[in-house]
Design a protein around this motif. Structure first.
Motif, mmCIF file in Angstrom:
data_model
loop_
_atom_site.group_PDB
_atom_site.id
_atom_site.type_symbol
_atom_site.label_atom_id
_atom_site.label_comp_id
_atom_site.label_asym_id
_atom_site.label_seq_id
_atom_site.Cartn_x
_atom_site.Cartn_y
_atom_site.Cartn_z
ATOM 1 N N SER A 250 0.963 -1.123 0.404
ATOM 2 C CA SER A 250 -0.249 -0.016 0.108
ATOM 3 C C SER A 250 0.533 1.416 0.137
ATOM 4 N N TYR A 251 0.273 2.466 -0.660
ATOM 5 C CA TYR A 251 0.912 4.065 -0.921
ATOM 6 C C TYR A 251 0.148 4.755 -0.469
ATOM 7 N N GLY A 252 -0.286 5.963 0.250
ATOM 8 C CA GLY A 252 -0.487 6.546 -0.137
ATOM 9 C C GLY A 252 -0.188 7.974 0.232
ATOM 10 N N LYS A 253 -1.081 8.932 -0.120
ATOM 11 C CA LYS A 253 -0.455 10.258 0.214
ATOM 12 C C LYS A 253 -1.870 11.054 1.336
ATOM 13 N N ILE A 254 -1.088 11.684 2.455
ATOM 14 C CA ILE A 254 -2.163 12.073 3.144
ATOM 15 C C ILE A 254 -2.763 13.479 2.939
ATOM 16 N N LEU A 255 -3.980 13.827 3.391
ATOM 17 C CA LEU A 255 -4.714 15.185 2.472
ATOM 18 C C LEU A 255 -5.895 15.364 3.945
ATOM 19 N N THR A 256 -6.579 16.905 4.026
ATOM 20 C CA THR A 256 -7.805 16.579 3.812
ATOM 21 C C THR A 256 -8.296 17.074 3.236
ATOM 22 N N LEU A 257 -9.803 17.358 3.882
ATOM 23 C CA LEU A 257 -10.881 17.614 2.543
ATOM 24 C C LEU A 257 -11.950 18.113 3.466
ATOM 25 N N GLY A 258 -11.599 19.124 3.021
ATOM 26 C CA GLY A 258 -13.579 19.352 4.861
ATOM 27 C C GLY A 258 -13.295 19.559 5.803
ATOM 28 N N GLY A 259 -12.785 19.147 6.121
ATOM 29 C CA GLY A 259 -11.304 20.134 7.509
ATOM 30 C C GLY A 259 -11.455 18.609 8.018
ATOM 31 N N VAL A 260 -11.079 17.246 6.824
ATOM 32 C CA VAL A 260 -11.376 16.117 7.741
ATOM 33 C C VAL A 260 -10.546 15.352 6.796
ATOM 34 N N GLN A 261 -9.070 14.796 7.680
ATOM 35 C CA GLN A 261 -8.376 13.855 7.165
ATOM 36 C C GLN A 261 -8.108 12.892 6.957
ATOM 37 N N ALA A 262 -7.431 12.554 5.694
ATOM 38 C CA ALA A 262 -7.612 11.263 5.079
ATOM 39 C C ALA A 262 -6.282 10.645 4.468
ATOM 40 N N ILE A 263 -6.573 9.457 3.750
ATOM 41 C CA ILE A 263 -5.304 9.052 2.912
ATOM 42 C C ILE A 263 -5.987 8.796 2.275
ATOM 43 N N LEU A 264 -5.446 9.335 0.714
ATOM 44 C CA LEU A 264 -5.204 8.678 -0.933
ATOM 45 C C LEU A 264 -4.782 7.791 -1.094
ATOM 46 N N VAL A 265 -4.411 6.234 -1.496
ATOM 47 C CA VAL A 265 -4.260 5.275 -1.031
ATOM 48 C C VAL A 265 -4.144 4.255 -2.325
#
Length: 357
Positions: A250-265
């Motif tokens: 698995s490989y992901g990039k961290i980002l924040t969407l609508g004030g909620v942090q997530a990983i696009l992976v």
């Protein structure tokens, strides 16, 4: 995951395969399911009796077939449930064909039904098993009836190959709630074993550079989508660590969407589990908001939820990236709305612990 499948994950692969065939044997002890299966076998073996009793693991000097059907005189059907393990010596050498033929000769030589040997396999393995048992037993031409396949062995025994899905569909056709519920449990186990089993590689697959290139491109696609989302103001990043790498490739990039942090992976785990897309949004601390905002598209993970991010098909790279960023923008808008309804401050997650990305 069904209860049966969940329990089966706690035991070895071999025991999981045995669990499936034992569960099938239990299902077939009911008169209605026994009759339903025998009617399905009758499609290719018209003289097989319908009134039989099933049992499992009936050992004799010539082996231990998984499931056995007997009428009042003898064994009339043997069932071998398989996933991705190889064939046993008894299966390869035709021992069970001989067993059925001997029982017919000694107990019912005037019966037009000699016997039937049924192989139940994953759907992806039906053609391979047909080819292999056809070679083992010198079978005559196969005849397909629905999703069942039948051929005649030289000694008169009928050999059948079908998928677990088709066999269980035959049982669920009885219509009783208990049978349908049990069949779905077993189907959950079958799907889970099939999903995690080692599937033999073909020579073409081993040398297939196109697949390797596409997998490598997924990493670049995640980076491009994240970069475009940051540039267009769809997503933000609060600083700190940007990349998350975990087990299972698995490989992901961290980002924040609508004030909620997530990983696009890129997640082979989720891809294999659900099959919707190789690229996902993973939420952990923000899982509750994600469920509220994004609803039924959320898939449960070990510590949160994941949301599929579809890759637009038949598009150039730029258009595919733009389409995926649009999906992120829609998710960000819904997350922001849910966060405002709750009056929740921005959700931060460090994603430090190992998980199944």
């Amino acid at each position: 995951m069904s209860l049966l499948a969940e329990l089966a994950t706690r035991i070895s692969d071999l025991r999981r395969e045995t669990t499936g065939t034992e569960a099938l044997g239990v299902l077939l002890r009911r008169p209605e399911t026994a009759s339903a299966l025998m009617r399905a076998v009758q499609q290719g073996a018209p003289s097989v009796p319908v009134e039989v009793e099933f049992s499992t693991q009936v050992a004799s000097a010539d082996g231990r077939p998984d499931v056995v059907a007997r009428d009042e005189q003898r064994e009339v059907v043997l069932i071998e449930g398989k996933y991705w393990f190889g064939f046993t010596p008894a299966q390869e050498m035709g021992t069970y064909l001989d067993r059925l033929h001997r029982a017919w000769q000694s107990s019912a030589p005037d019966d037009p039904h000699v016997g039937a040997l049924v192989f139940v396999v994953p759907n992806r393995r039906v053609l391979e098993v047909k080819d292999k048992v056809g070679g083992f037993y010198a079978l005559s031409d196969w005849r397909g009836i629905g999703d069942w396949h039948f051929a005649d062995a030289p000694n008169g025994v009928v050999v059948a190959v079908c998928s677990w899905q088709q066999l269980l569909a035959s049982l669920m056709a009885t219509g009783t709630e208990d049978v349908i519920a049990d069949c779905r449990q077993l189907l959950g186990l079958v799907d889970d074993v099939d999903r995690h089993a080692f599937v033999p590689w073909s020579e073409a697959q081993v040398g297939d550079r196109d697949t390797a290139q596409r997998i490598f491109q997924l990493v670049g696609l995640v980076e491009s989508v994240r970069s475009r989302a940051l540039r267009d103001g769809v997503a933000t990043h609060a600083g700190g660590r940007q990349t998350s790498k975990r087990h299972d490739l698995s490989y992901g990039k961290i980002l924040t969407l609508g004030g909620v942090q997530a990983i696009l992976v890129v997640s082979p785990y989720l891809w294999a589990e659900h099959g919707e897309t190789p690229i996902w949004l993973r939420f952990r601390a923000g899982a509750g908001l994600a469920r509220e905002a994004l609803g039924n598209v959320c898939r449960k993970t070990s510590d949160g939820v994941a949301v599929p991010v579809p890759i637009p098909t038949n598009q150039t790279e730029d258009d595919a990236v733009a389409g995926m960023v649009l999906s992120l923008a829609e998710a960000a808008s819904k997350l922001e709305e849910a966060r405002r309804r709750r009056a929740t401050p921005p959700v931060v997650d460090d994603f430090d612990e190992a998980d199944d990305l």
